[in-house]
Design a protein around this motif. Structure first.
Motif, PDB file in Angstrom:
ATOM      1  N   PRO A  42       0.950  -0.819   0.205  1.00  0.00           N
ATOM      2  CA  PRO A  42       0.633   0.314  -0.222  1.00  0.00           C
ATOM      3  C   PRO A  42       0.899   1.200  -0.369  1.00  0.00           C
ATOM      4  N   ILE A  43       0.536   2.048  -0.331  1.00  0.00           N
ATOM      5  CA  ILE A  43       0.669   3.864  -0.733  1.00  0.00           C
ATOM      6  C   ILE A  43      -0.241   4.532  -0.377  1.00  0.00           C
ATOM      7  N   GLU A  44       0.335   4.981   0.557  1.00  0.00           N
ATOM      8  CA  GLU A  44      -0.803   5.853   1.487  1.00  0.00           C
ATOM      9  C   GLU A  44      -1.115   7.410   1.421  1.00  0.00           C
ATOM     10  N   ASN A  45      -1.315   8.063   0.535  1.00  0.00           N
ATOM     11  CA  ASN A  45      -0.739   9.579   0.875  1.00  0.00           C
ATOM     12  C   ASN A  45      -1.260  10.351   2.252  1.00  0.00           C
ATOM     13  N   THR A  46      -0.698  10.217   3.489  1.00  0.00           N
ATOM     14  CA  THR A  46      -1.211  10.580   4.647  1.00  0.00           C
ATOM     15  C   THR A  46      -0.644  12.728   4.525  1.00  0.00           C
ATOM     16  N   SER A  47      -0.329  13.035   3.465  1.00  0.00           N
ATOM     17  CA  SER A  47      -0.038  14.470   3.530  1.00  0.00           C
ATOM     18  C   SER A  47      -0.949  15.282   2.868  1.00  0.00           C
ATOM     19  N   ASP A  48      -1.335  16.341   1.950  1.00  0.00           N
ATOM     20  CA  ASP A  48      -1.871  17.540   1.955  1.00  0.00           C
ATOM     21  C   ASP A  48      -1.650  17.824   1.000  1.00  0.00           C
ATOM     22  N   ARG A  49      -0.726  16.519   0.286  1.00  0.00           N
ATOM     23  CA  ARG A  49      -0.185  17.331  -1.270  1.00  0.00           C
ATOM     24  C   ARG A  49      -0.250  16.236  -1.855  1.00  0.00           C
ATOM     25  N   PRO A  50      -0.093  15.966  -3.808  1.00  0.00           N
ATOM     26  CA  PRO A  50      -0.521  15.067  -4.759  1.00  0.00           C
ATOM     27  C   PRO A  50       0.712  14.719  -4.286  1.00  0.00           C
ATOM     28  N   ILE A  51       1.084  12.924  -4.225  1.00  0.00           N
ATOM     29  CA  ILE A  51       2.000  12.555  -4.858  1.00  0.00           C
ATOM     30  C   ILE A  51       1.995  11.817  -6.134  1.00  0.00           C
ATOM     31  N   HIS A  52       3.504  12.086  -6.986  1.00  0.00           N
ATOM     32  CA  HIS A  52       3.658  11.474  -7.855  1.00  0.00           C
ATOM     33  C   HIS A  52       4.621  10.156  -7.740  1.00  0.00           C
ATOM     34  N   ILE A  53       4.552   9.242  -8.697  1.00  0.00           N
ATOM     35  CA  ILE A  53       5.932   8.327  -9.038  1.00  0.00           C
ATOM     36  C   ILE A  53       6.071   8.146 -10.288  1.00  0.00           C
ATOM     37  N   ALA A 106      -3.684  11.571  -4.833  1.00  0.00           N
ATOM     38  CA  ALA A 106      -4.582  12.516  -4.302  1.00  0.00           C
ATOM     39  C   ALA A 106      -3.825  12.518  -2.542  1.00  0.00           C
ATOM     40  N   PRO A 107      -4.197  13.628  -1.699  1.00  0.00           N
ATOM     41  CA  PRO A 107      -4.021  13.229  -0.915  1.00  0.00           C
ATOM     42  C   PRO A 107      -4.783  12.908   0.283  1.00  0.00           C
ATOM     43  N   GLY A 108      -5.219  11.750   1.032  1.00  0.00           N
ATOM     44  CA  GLY A 108      -5.992  10.919   1.819  1.00  0.00           C
ATOM     45  C   GLY A 108      -6.717   9.043   1.188  1.00  0.00           C
ATOM     46  N   GLN A 109      -5.414   9.164  -0.360  1.00  0.00           N
ATOM     47  CA  GLN A 109      -5.880   8.544  -1.215  1.00  0.00           C
ATOM     48  C   GLN A 109      -4.867   7.622  -1.226  1.00  0.00           C
ATOM     49  N   THR A 110      -5.319   5.933  -1.932  1.00  0.00           N
ATOM     50  CA  THR A 110      -4.127   4.923  -1.498  1.00  0.00           C
ATOM     51  C   THR A 110      -3.869   4.276  -2.883  1.00  0.00           C
ATOM     52  N   SER A 111      -2.796   3.992  -3.929  1.00  0.00           N
ATOM     53  CA  SER A 111      -2.470   3.077  -4.915  1.00  0.00           C
ATOM     54  C   SER A 111      -2.054   2.260  -3.727  1.00  0.00           C
ATOM     55  N   TYR A 112      -1.229   1.526  -4.696  1.00  0.00           N
ATOM     56  CA  TYR A 112      -0.504  -0.300  -4.445  1.00  0.00           C
ATOM     57  C   TYR A 112       0.132  -0.193  -4.901  1.00  0.00           C
ATOM     58  N   LEU A 113       1.436  -0.602  -5.522  1.00  0.00           N
ATOM     59  CA  LEU A 113       2.742  -1.042  -5.817  1.00  0.00           C
ATOM     60  C   LEU A 113       2.337  -2.591  -5.533  1.00  0.00           C
ATOM     61  N   HIS A 114       2.284  -3.358  -6.422  1.00  0.00           N
ATOM     62  CA  HIS A 114       1.352  -4.877  -6.649  1.00  0.00           C
ATOM     63  C   HIS A 114       3.397  -5.315  -7.424  1.00  0.00           C
ATOM     64  N   ALA A 115       3.758  -5.950  -6.753  1.00  0.00           N
ATOM     65  CA  ALA A 115       5.015  -6.845  -6.724  1.00  0.00           C
ATOM     66  C   ALA A 115       4.947  -8.418  -7.702  1.00  0.00           C
TER      67      ALA A 115
END
Length: 344
Positions: free
Chosen positions: A65-76, A96-105
């Motif tokens: 899981p990649i959980e954006n707990t900040s107040d700014r968008p995170i870009h991979i 986006a802030p407050g959203q979760t993405s996933y890295l699948h291995a």
């Protein structure tokens, strides 16, 4: 140093001091200060995963899981893998802030054997540049094959038991055995039986059944086969799927806004079923509900019930709307009704 040179240096220092001070302040705000509220341990709560011992061609995947707990968008920007034994993919590169993405291995068990591991370097370029390293490890057995490589139920109706099978092929010791199989869920019932045994080639069949008690939603679990190998007795078998409710109501929350007794309020709702059905009743505790119901069996019913408050409640009021279908295989669906009951 001569008095002349000392004077020149003093004048130069005085002229450049404001510029140097502003430059140092700018560096502080751009680099360390910008990262103060980015807690990468929270954003990447899981950094390592061990697949353990897996069979050849087994579908083996872990989602970080990649959980954006900040107040700014995170870009991979990208993800690098140090070994071809693992293929990384990301659901969404922008989080986006407050959203979760996933890295699948995904562990490439069909092309690699033995002890394997990989570093997955996640390169982030916004809001600041940083790199986060994840790690996966595992051991791919060359003497054991699952066919197919996982149990995938995909979409399955709740309350309708369904069964799938997987073949287990072993080549090695003549007296090799699978002693038992364990499931992590009571509603995921697994059984195993030996099919054949000849000259060190041994075949088993795993039967997996989802029973009536399975909850709705997506699931991803692992069955564990226990063999009589002294060094590698446990072998996982991945099980995934989605269990869908036979009946759903949209929207799930019906907001009526401000209402007054004696003044009915109407709302459009859609009732969806996996097979054609007839609605027998629609009720909501604390409300007088007036609705026209069709006697035609169909998968989609569009309703416009009107709601009139039945009791003496005032202020915020919540209750459950219940829709029941007719017939021998009757089912129910619920939604939440909310309103603000005004005073007369």
């Amino acid at each position: 140093m001569s008095p002349f040179m000392s004077g020149m240096l003093s004048m130069l220092h005085a002229a450049l001091s404001p510029f140097l001070a502003s430059t140092l302040t700018l560096v502080c705000f751009v680099s360390p200060c910008a990262a103060l509220d980015l807690n990468w341990k929270e954003i990447f709560p899981i950094r390592k995963h061990d697949f353990g011992i897996v069979a050849v061609a087994a579908k083996t995947e872990f989602s970080f899981p990649i959980e954006n707990t900040s107040d700014r968008p995170i870009h991979i920007r990208t993800v690098r893998a140090s070994c071809g034994c693992t293929t990384p993919t990301v659901d969404s590169n922008t989080i986006a802030p407050g959203q979760t993405s996933y890295l699948h291995a995904r562990f490439n068990t069909d092309t690699f054997k033995g002890k394997r591991g990989a570093n997955l370097t996640v390169v982030i370029d916004r809001p600041i540049y940083t790199e986060v390293r994840l790690r996966v490890d595992g051991f791919i057995r060359s003497d054991l094959v699952f066919h197919p490589g996982a149990v995938e139920f995909k979409r399955t109706s709740s309350g309708s038991p369904v069964t799938q099978t997987v073949k287990v092929f072993y080549a090695g010791r003549k007296n090799w055995h699978i002693n038992k199989i364990e499931s992590p869920q009571s509603w995921l019932v697994a059984d195993i039986k030996e099919l054949s045994r000849r000259r060190g080639r041994i075949n088993y069949e795993v039967t997996v059944t989802i029973d009536n008690a399975a909850p709705t939603g997506f699931f991803q679990d692992e069955l564990v086969l226990f063999t009589d190998d002294s060094g590698m007795p446990r072998v996982p078998l991945r099980v995934t799927g989605e269990i869908t409710a036979p009946l759903t109501i949209s929207p799930g929350i019906i907001s009526l806004g401000t209402v007054r007794a004696g003044t009915p309020t109407s709302k459009k709702i859609v009732v969806l079923g996996q097979r054609p059905f007839v609605i027998e009743s629609l009720t909501a505790e604390g409300w007088k509900v007036d609705v026209s119901l069709s006697s035609e069996a169909k998968k989609t019913h569009i309703l416009r019930p009107s709601f009139d408050i039945a009791g003496t409640s005032k202020g915020a009021f919540k209750s459950t709307l219940i829709i029941t279908t007719a017939g021998e295989n009757s089912s129910r669906a619920t939604a939440l009704v909310t309103a603000d009951v005004a005073s007369d």
